[in-house]
Scaffold this active site. Structure first.
Site, short mmCIF file in Angstrom:
data_model
loop_
_atom_site.label_atom_id
_atom_site.label_comp_id
_atom_site.label_asym_id
_atom_site.label_seq_id
_atom_site.Cartn_x
_atom_site.Cartn_y
_atom_site.Cartn_z
N GLY A 78 0.84 -1.19 0.00
CA GLY A 78 0.00 0.00 0.00
C GLY A 78 0.88 1.25 0.00
CB CYS A 79 0.24 4.64 -1.34
SG CYS A 79 -1.48 4.77 -0.82
CG PHE A 80 -1.22 5.85 3.93
CD1 PHE A 80 -0.73 7.11 4.26
CD2 PHE A 80 -2.54 5.73 3.54
CE1 PHE A 80 -1.56 8.23 4.20
CE2 PHE A 80 -3.36 6.85 3.47
CZ PHE A 80 -2.87 8.09 3.80
CB ALA A 81 2.09 -0.04 3.71
#
Ligand SMILES: NC(=O)c1ccc[n+]([C@@H]2O[C@H](COP(=O)([O-])OP(=O)(O)OC[C@H]3O[C@@H](n4cnc5c(N)ncnc54)[C@H](OP(=O)(O)O)[C@@H]3O)[C@@H](O)[C@H]2O)c1
Length: 355
Positions: A162-165
Protein backbone atom coordinates in the site's frame (compact mmCIF):
# COMPACT_ATOMS: atom_id res chain seq x y z
CA UNK A 1 6.63 -17.07 -21.73
CA UNK A 2 7.78 -14.91 -24.60
CA UNK A 3 11.50 -14.97 -25.24
CA UNK A 4 13.17 -11.64 -24.52
CA UNK A 5 15.90 -12.34 -27.05
CA UNK A 6 13.40 -13.41 -29.69
CA UNK A 7 10.74 -10.72 -29.29
CA UNK A 8 12.97 -8.04 -27.81
CA UNK A 9 10.48 -7.31 -25.03
CA UNK A 10 8.31 -8.93 -22.39
CA UNK A 11 4.60 -8.33 -22.87
CA UNK A 12 2.76 -6.58 -20.02
CA UNK A 13 -1.01 -6.44 -19.56
CA UNK A 14 -2.68 -3.90 -17.27
CA UNK A 15 -6.06 -4.70 -15.72
CA UNK A 16 -7.79 -1.50 -14.61
CA UNK A 17 -5.80 0.66 -17.00
CA UNK A 18 -8.43 3.42 -17.17
CA UNK A 19 -7.76 4.32 -13.52
CA UNK A 20 -4.99 6.32 -11.91
CA UNK A 21 -2.65 3.44 -11.17
CA UNK A 22 -3.13 1.90 -14.60
CA UNK A 23 -2.50 5.26 -16.29
CA UNK A 24 0.67 5.75 -14.27
CA UNK A 25 1.93 2.28 -15.23
CA UNK A 26 1.23 3.12 -18.88
CA UNK A 27 3.18 6.38 -18.51
CA UNK A 28 6.21 4.66 -16.98
CA UNK A 29 6.18 1.78 -19.46
CA UNK A 30 6.38 4.08 -22.49
CA UNK A 31 10.13 4.37 -21.92
CA UNK A 32 10.91 0.88 -20.62
CA UNK A 33 13.44 -0.83 -22.91
CA UNK A 34 12.38 -4.43 -22.11
CA UNK A 35 8.62 -4.23 -21.53
CA UNK A 36 5.83 -3.44 -23.96
CA UNK A 37 2.18 -3.06 -23.05
CA UNK A 38 0.15 -5.65 -24.96
CA UNK A 39 -3.29 -5.29 -23.38
CA UNK A 40 -5.36 -2.94 -21.21
CA UNK A 41 -8.71 -3.46 -19.51
CA UNK A 42 -11.64 -1.34 -18.39
CA UNK A 43 -15.29 -2.36 -18.27
CA UNK A 44 -16.50 1.14 -19.22
CA UNK A 45 -14.10 1.75 -22.12
CA UNK A 46 -14.13 -1.42 -24.22
CA UNK A 47 -13.09 -0.59 -27.79
CA UNK A 48 -11.78 2.88 -26.97
CA UNK A 49 -8.13 3.73 -27.52
CA UNK A 50 -5.67 4.55 -24.74
CA UNK A 51 -5.38 8.13 -26.03
CA UNK A 52 -9.18 8.63 -25.93
CA UNK A 53 -9.23 7.66 -22.27
CA UNK A 54 -5.88 9.20 -21.29
CA UNK A 55 -5.23 12.29 -23.46
CA UNK A 56 -1.78 12.79 -21.91
CA UNK A 57 -0.75 9.51 -23.55
CA UNK A 58 -1.72 10.65 -27.08
CA UNK A 59 0.97 9.66 -29.55
CA UNK A 60 1.83 6.53 -27.59
CA UNK A 61 0.07 3.17 -27.69
CA UNK A 62 -1.54 4.09 -31.02
CA UNK A 63 -2.90 0.59 -31.66
CA UNK A 64 -3.94 -0.29 -28.12
CA UNK A 65 -7.67 -0.47 -27.32
CA UNK A 66 -9.38 -1.52 -24.11
CA UNK A 67 -10.81 -4.98 -23.52
CA UNK A 68 -12.56 -6.11 -20.36
CA UNK A 69 -12.62 -9.81 -19.56
CA UNK A 70 -9.67 -11.88 -18.29
CA UNK A 71 -9.92 -14.14 -21.38
CA UNK A 72 -9.59 -11.13 -23.69
CA UNK A 73 -6.59 -9.83 -21.75
CA UNK A 74 -4.97 -13.29 -21.94
CA UNK A 75 -5.67 -13.21 -25.68
CA UNK A 76 -3.09 -10.41 -25.94
CA UNK A 77 -0.48 -12.95 -24.75
CA UNK A 78 0.94 -11.19 -21.70
CA UNK A 79 4.01 -12.48 -19.88
CA UNK A 80 2.88 -10.52 -16.82
CA UNK A 81 -0.17 -8.53 -15.72
CA UNK A 82 -0.36 -5.53 -13.39
CA UNK A 83 -3.68 -5.63 -11.51
CA UNK A 84 -4.77 -2.01 -10.89
CA UNK A 85 -8.25 -2.93 -9.68
CA UNK A 86 -10.27 -2.29 -6.52
CA UNK A 87 -9.81 -4.84 -3.75
CA UNK A 88 -11.89 -8.02 -3.99
CA UNK A 89 -12.16 -7.53 -7.76
CA UNK A 90 -8.37 -7.82 -8.02
CA UNK A 91 -8.43 -11.21 -6.27
CA UNK A 92 -11.25 -12.42 -8.51
CA UNK A 93 -9.45 -11.23 -11.66
CA UNK A 94 -6.19 -12.84 -10.49
CA UNK A 95 -8.03 -16.11 -9.89
CA UNK A 96 -9.57 -16.03 -13.37
CA UNK A 97 -6.23 -15.32 -15.03
CA UNK A 98 -4.32 -17.96 -13.07
CA UNK A 99 -6.99 -20.61 -13.66
CA UNK A 100 -6.28 -20.37 -17.39
CA UNK A 101 -2.57 -19.53 -17.20
CA UNK A 102 -1.04 -20.66 -13.86
CA UNK A 103 2.46 -19.55 -14.87
CA UNK A 104 1.43 -15.92 -15.49
CA UNK A 105 3.38 -13.35 -13.47
CA UNK A 106 1.19 -10.91 -11.57
CA UNK A 107 1.75 -7.73 -9.59
CA UNK A 108 -1.37 -6.82 -7.61
CA UNK A 109 -1.62 -3.16 -6.59
CA UNK A 110 -4.66 -3.78 -4.38
CA UNK A 111 -4.73 -4.97 -0.77
CA UNK A 112 -5.99 -8.42 -1.75
CA UNK A 113 -2.77 -10.39 -1.29
CA UNK A 114 -0.85 -8.44 1.36
CA UNK A 115 -2.25 -10.00 4.54
CA UNK A 116 -1.86 -13.42 6.10
CA UNK A 117 -5.37 -14.30 7.26
CA UNK A 118 -8.98 -14.05 6.17
CA UNK A 119 -9.98 -12.65 9.56
CA UNK A 120 -7.48 -9.77 9.33
CA UNK A 121 -8.64 -9.07 5.78
CA UNK A 122 -12.28 -9.01 6.84
CA UNK A 123 -11.53 -6.73 9.79
CA UNK A 124 -9.74 -4.15 7.65
CA UNK A 125 -11.42 -4.33 4.25
CA UNK A 126 -15.02 -4.69 5.44
CA UNK A 127 -15.57 -7.72 3.23
CA UNK A 128 -14.83 -11.40 2.97
CA UNK A 129 -11.89 -12.26 0.76
CA UNK A 130 -13.25 -14.08 -2.32
CA UNK A 131 -10.33 -16.57 -2.34
CA UNK A 132 -9.08 -16.70 1.28
CA UNK A 133 -6.77 -19.65 0.54
CA UNK A 134 -4.61 -17.18 -1.38
CA UNK A 135 -3.80 -15.39 1.88
CA UNK A 136 -2.17 -18.48 3.31
CA UNK A 137 -0.85 -20.07 0.11
CA UNK A 138 2.63 -18.61 0.51
CA UNK A 139 2.62 -17.80 -3.21
CA UNK A 140 2.39 -14.02 -2.92
CA UNK A 141 5.58 -12.14 -2.08
CA UNK A 142 5.11 -8.77 -0.37
CA UNK A 143 6.66 -6.34 -2.84
CA UNK A 144 8.44 -3.86 -0.59
CA UNK A 145 11.47 -4.16 -2.80
CA UNK A 146 14.03 -2.86 -0.31
CA UNK A 147 13.02 -5.53 2.20
CA UNK A 148 12.23 -8.53 0.00
CA UNK A 149 14.50 -8.11 -3.01
CA UNK A 150 15.90 -11.65 -2.70
CA UNK A 151 12.43 -13.24 -2.54
CA UNK A 152 11.15 -11.13 -5.44
CA UNK A 153 13.87 -12.19 -7.85
CA UNK A 154 12.32 -15.03 -9.78
CA UNK A 155 8.96 -14.87 -7.91
CA UNK A 156 5.74 -15.34 -9.81
CA UNK A 157 3.08 -13.29 -7.98
CA UNK A 158 3.63 -10.10 -6.02
CA UNK A 159 1.46 -8.20 -3.55
CA UNK A 160 2.55 -4.62 -4.14
CA UNK A 161 2.53 -2.66 -0.85
CA UNK A 162 0.00 0.00 0.00
CA UNK A 163 1.05 3.60 -0.56
CA UNK A 164 0.89 4.63 3.13
CA UNK A 165 2.60 1.37 4.04
CA UNK A 166 5.51 2.05 1.69
CA UNK A 167 6.21 5.47 3.23
CA UNK A 168 5.91 4.08 6.76
CA UNK A 169 7.91 0.87 6.40
CA UNK A 170 10.82 2.61 4.68
CA UNK A 171 10.83 5.12 7.57
CA UNK A 172 10.98 2.45 10.27
CA UNK A 173 12.87 -0.46 8.65
CA UNK A 174 16.45 0.40 9.76
CA UNK A 175 15.27 0.74 13.37
CA UNK A 176 13.09 -2.40 13.30
CA UNK A 177 16.05 -4.41 11.97
CA UNK A 178 18.16 -3.26 14.94
CA UNK A 179 15.45 -3.71 17.62
CA UNK A 180 15.58 0.05 18.23
CA UNK A 181 11.81 0.60 18.40
CA UNK A 182 10.41 0.99 21.92
CA UNK A 183 6.73 1.52 22.65
CA UNK A 184 3.94 2.32 20.20
CA UNK A 185 4.97 4.06 17.00
CA UNK A 186 3.00 7.24 16.29
CA UNK A 187 2.39 7.63 12.57
CA UNK A 188 0.89 10.71 10.92
CA UNK A 189 0.63 10.74 7.13
CA UNK A 190 -0.98 13.24 4.80
CA UNK A 191 -2.02 12.11 1.34
CA UNK A 192 -3.13 13.74 -1.89
CA UNK A 193 -6.48 13.19 -3.58
CA UNK A 194 -5.21 10.77 -6.26
CA UNK A 195 -4.91 8.22 -3.45
CA UNK A 196 -8.67 7.79 -3.66
CA UNK A 197 -8.73 6.72 -7.30
CA UNK A 198 -10.23 8.21 -10.45
CA UNK A 199 -13.89 7.98 -9.47
CA UNK A 200 -15.20 11.10 -7.71
CA UNK A 201 -16.75 10.18 -4.36
CA UNK A 202 -18.22 12.36 -1.62
CA UNK A 203 -15.52 13.24 0.89
CA UNK A 204 -12.56 12.29 -1.31
CA UNK A 205 -13.50 14.29 -4.43
CA UNK A 206 -10.85 16.96 -5.02
CA UNK A 207 -13.11 20.06 -4.73
CA UNK A 208 -14.24 18.76 -1.33
CA UNK A 209 -10.71 18.65 0.01
CA UNK A 210 -8.72 21.24 -1.94
CA UNK A 211 -8.71 23.94 0.74
CA UNK A 212 -9.03 21.63 3.69
CA UNK A 213 -7.09 19.18 5.86
CA UNK A 214 -8.81 16.49 7.89
CA UNK A 215 -8.04 13.19 9.60
CA UNK A 216 -9.85 9.99 8.66
CA UNK A 217 -9.78 6.30 9.67
CA UNK A 218 -8.00 7.39 12.87
CA UNK A 219 -6.31 4.32 14.43
CA UNK A 220 -8.20 2.21 11.90
CA UNK A 221 -6.44 2.40 8.53
CA UNK A 222 -6.25 -0.84 6.54
CA UNK A 223 -2.52 -0.46 5.87
CA UNK A 224 -1.51 -0.86 9.54
CA UNK A 225 -1.62 -4.71 9.50
CA UNK A 226 0.68 -4.91 6.48
CA UNK A 227 3.08 -2.40 8.10
CA UNK A 228 3.22 -4.51 11.25
CA UNK A 229 3.54 -7.76 9.31
CA UNK A 230 6.43 -6.39 7.30
CA UNK A 231 8.26 -4.81 10.23
CA UNK A 232 7.79 -7.89 12.41
CA UNK A 233 9.47 -9.93 9.70
CA UNK A 234 12.31 -7.41 9.91
CA UNK A 235 12.63 -7.77 13.70
CA UNK A 236 9.98 -5.57 15.33
CA UNK A 237 8.81 -6.98 18.67
CA UNK A 238 5.34 -8.55 18.19
CA UNK A 239 4.00 -6.70 21.23
CA UNK A 240 4.63 -3.25 19.78
CA UNK A 241 1.59 -1.35 18.59
CA UNK A 242 1.21 1.19 15.83
CA UNK A 243 -0.95 4.31 16.06
CA UNK A 244 -1.73 5.78 12.67
CA UNK A 245 -3.57 9.01 11.88
CA UNK A 246 -4.05 9.36 8.11
CA UNK A 247 -4.89 12.81 6.85
CA UNK A 248 -6.41 14.08 3.64
CA UNK A 249 -4.33 16.86 2.08
CA UNK A 250 -5.21 19.65 -0.37
CA UNK A 251 -2.98 18.42 -3.21
CA UNK A 252 -3.24 15.73 -5.88
CA UNK A 253 -0.10 13.59 -5.58
CA UNK A 254 2.17 12.47 -2.80
CA UNK A 255 2.27 11.17 0.76
CA UNK A 256 4.23 12.91 3.49
CA UNK A 257 4.78 10.63 6.50
CA UNK A 258 5.95 11.47 10.02
CA UNK A 259 6.88 8.70 12.47
CA UNK A 260 7.64 9.32 16.15
CA UNK A 261 9.72 6.36 17.33
CA UNK A 262 10.72 6.03 20.99
CA UNK A 263 14.31 4.75 21.22
CA UNK A 264 15.87 2.50 23.87
CA UNK A 265 17.31 4.34 26.88
CA UNK A 266 20.70 5.84 26.10
CA UNK A 267 20.34 5.38 22.31
CA UNK A 268 22.98 7.27 20.45
CA UNK A 269 21.89 9.75 17.74
CA UNK A 270 24.89 8.90 15.56
CA UNK A 271 24.05 5.18 15.77
CA UNK A 272 20.52 5.92 14.53
CA UNK A 273 21.71 8.08 11.66
CA UNK A 274 24.36 5.49 10.74
CA UNK A 275 21.65 2.81 10.63
CA UNK A 276 19.77 4.75 7.94
CA UNK A 277 22.98 5.49 6.04
CA UNK A 278 24.10 1.86 6.11
CA UNK A 279 20.74 0.46 5.03
CA UNK A 280 20.00 3.00 2.34
CA UNK A 281 23.41 3.97 0.93
CA UNK A 282 23.10 1.47 -1.90
CA UNK A 283 19.33 1.64 -2.35
CA UNK A 284 18.69 3.18 -5.77
CA UNK A 285 15.28 4.61 -4.86
CA UNK A 286 15.78 5.74 -1.27
CA UNK A 287 17.49 9.10 -0.74
CA UNK A 288 18.50 10.42 2.68
CA UNK A 289 17.79 14.12 3.18
CA UNK A 290 18.91 16.67 5.72
CA UNK A 291 16.10 18.22 7.76
CA UNK A 292 13.06 17.17 5.77
CA UNK A 293 12.06 15.52 2.51
CA UNK A 294 9.70 17.41 0.20
CA UNK A 295 6.84 16.12 -1.90
CA UNK A 296 7.86 18.31 -4.83
CA UNK A 297 11.19 16.46 -5.02
CA UNK A 298 9.54 13.04 -5.46
CA UNK A 299 6.29 13.54 -7.36
CA UNK A 300 6.52 11.88 -10.78
CA UNK A 301 9.38 9.65 -9.54
CA UNK A 302 9.95 6.27 -7.93
CA UNK A 303 11.98 7.79 -5.06
CA UNK A 304 11.29 7.67 -1.35
CA UNK A 305 13.09 10.55 0.36
CA UNK A 306 13.82 10.07 4.07
CA UNK A 307 15.06 12.34 6.88
CA UNK A 308 15.73 11.43 10.50
CA UNK A 309 16.11 13.71 13.52
CA UNK A 310 17.06 12.36 16.95
CA UNK A 311 16.62 14.18 20.25
CA UNK A 312 15.33 13.44 23.75
CA UNK A 313 15.16 9.69 23.16
CA UNK A 314 12.91 10.00 20.11
CA UNK A 315 13.63 9.51 16.43
CA UNK A 316 11.37 11.58 14.20
CA UNK A 317 11.49 10.08 10.74
CA UNK A 318 9.87 11.83 7.81
CA UNK A 319 9.40 10.31 4.36
CA UNK A 320 7.99 11.57 1.08
CA UNK A 321 6.79 9.44 -1.84
CA UNK A 322 4.56 9.82 -4.85
CA UNK A 323 1.61 7.59 -3.99
CA UNK A 324 1.27 6.73 -7.70
CA UNK A 325 5.06 6.21 -8.08
CA UNK A 326 6.97 4.42 -5.31
CA UNK A 327 3.61 3.96 -3.59
CA UNK A 328 2.09 2.14 -6.58
CA UNK A 329 3.01 1.87 -10.29
CA UNK A 330 6.70 2.75 -9.95
CA UNK A 331 7.27 0.09 -7.30
CA UNK A 332 5.23 -2.37 -9.41
CA UNK A 333 7.66 -1.88 -12.30
CA UNK A 334 10.64 -2.11 -9.90
CA UNK A 335 9.22 -5.49 -8.85
CA UNK A 336 8.48 -6.57 -12.43
CA UNK A 337 12.12 -5.85 -13.27
CA UNK A 338 13.12 -8.28 -10.51
CA UNK A 339 10.61 -10.91 -11.62
CA UNK A 340 12.21 -10.88 -15.06
CA UNK A 341 15.74 -10.68 -13.62
CA UNK A 342 16.37 -7.28 -15.17
CA UNK A 343 18.32 -4.52 -13.38
CA UNK A 344 15.91 -3.17 -10.78
CA UNK A 345 16.18 0.44 -11.94
CA UNK A 346 15.39 -0.28 -15.59
CA UNK A 347 13.04 2.38 -16.97
CA UNK A 348 12.63 4.09 -13.58
CA UNK A 349 15.54 6.45 -13.03
CA UNK A 350 14.06 9.90 -13.59
CA UNK A 351 14.53 12.96 -11.38
CA UNK A 352 11.78 14.92 -9.69
CA UNK A 353 10.08 17.74 -11.54
CA UNK A 354 10.56 20.55 -9.00
CA UNK A 355 13.27 21.68 -6.56
N1 LIG B 1 -4.43 5.59 -5.92
C1 LIG B 1 -3.39 5.27 -5.16
O1 LIG B 1 -2.63 6.14 -4.71
C2 LIG B 1 -3.09 3.83 -4.86
C3 LIG B 1 -1.82 3.52 -4.36
C4 LIG B 1 -1.50 2.16 -4.11
C5 LIG B 1 -2.46 1.18 -4.34
N2 LIG B 1 -3.70 1.52 -4.78
C6 LIG B 1 -4.66 0.43 -5.05
O2 LIG B 1 -4.58 0.13 -6.44
C7 LIG B 1 -5.86 -0.25 -6.95
C8 LIG B 1 -6.24 0.69 -8.09
O3 LIG B 1 -6.31 2.01 -7.58
P1 LIG B 1 -6.59 3.27 -8.52
O4 LIG B 1 -6.37 4.45 -7.67
O5 LIG B 1 -5.89 3.14 -9.82
O6 LIG B 1 -8.17 3.07 -8.78
P2 LIG B 1 -9.09 3.77 -9.87
O7 LIG B 1 -8.47 5.01 -10.37
O8 LIG B 1 -10.45 3.84 -9.28
O9 LIG B 1 -9.12 2.69 -11.07
C9 LIG B 1 -9.75 1.43 -10.90
C10 LIG B 1 -9.70 0.67 -12.22
O10 LIG B 1 -10.34 -0.59 -12.03
C11 LIG B 1 -11.45 -0.72 -12.95
N3 LIG B 1 -12.54 -1.36 -12.18
C12 LIG B 1 -13.29 -0.79 -11.23
N4 LIG B 1 -14.15 -1.70 -10.69
C13 LIG B 1 -13.91 -2.85 -11.33
C14 LIG B 1 -14.48 -4.13 -11.24
N5 LIG B 1 -15.46 -4.42 -10.40
N6 LIG B 1 -13.99 -5.11 -12.04
C15 LIG B 1 -13.01 -4.85 -12.92
N7 LIG B 1 -12.46 -3.61 -13.08
C16 LIG B 1 -12.90 -2.64 -12.29
C17 LIG B 1 -11.78 0.67 -13.39
O11 LIG B 1 -12.30 0.71 -14.73
P3 LIG B 1 -13.79 0.24 -15.09
O12 LIG B 1 -14.68 0.72 -13.97
O13 LIG B 1 -14.06 0.88 -16.41
O14 LIG B 1 -13.73 -1.24 -15.17
C18 LIG B 1 -10.41 1.34 -13.37
O15 LIG B 1 -9.71 1.03 -14.57
C19 LIG B 1 -6.81 -0.18 -5.75
O16 LIG B 1 -6.95 -1.46 -5.19
C20 LIG B 1 -6.11 0.77 -4.78
O17 LIG B 1 -6.45 0.54 -3.45
C21 LIG B 1 -4.03 2.82 -5.06
Amino acid sequence: MNDLLGSGRYRIGIAGASGYGGAEALRWLVAHPHFEVCGVTSRANVGRSVAEVHPHLAGFYEDLTFVSDPEDLLGTQPDAVILALPHRFAAAYAHALRTVYPELRLVDLSGDHRLGSAATYRAHYDADHPYPDQLTSGDWVYGLTEQNRDRLAGARVVANPGCFATGAILGALPLARRAMIVGPVRHVAITGSSGSGAEAKPGTHHPERVEDVKAYKVLAHQHVPEVLRSLREAGLDREKSWWMVPQSGPFARGIFTTLFIDLPAGADADFVRDAFEQDYASEPFVRLREGTPRLTNVTGTNFCDVAVTVAEGVAVVTTAIDNLGKGMAGQAIQNLNLLFELPETTGLLVPGTRP
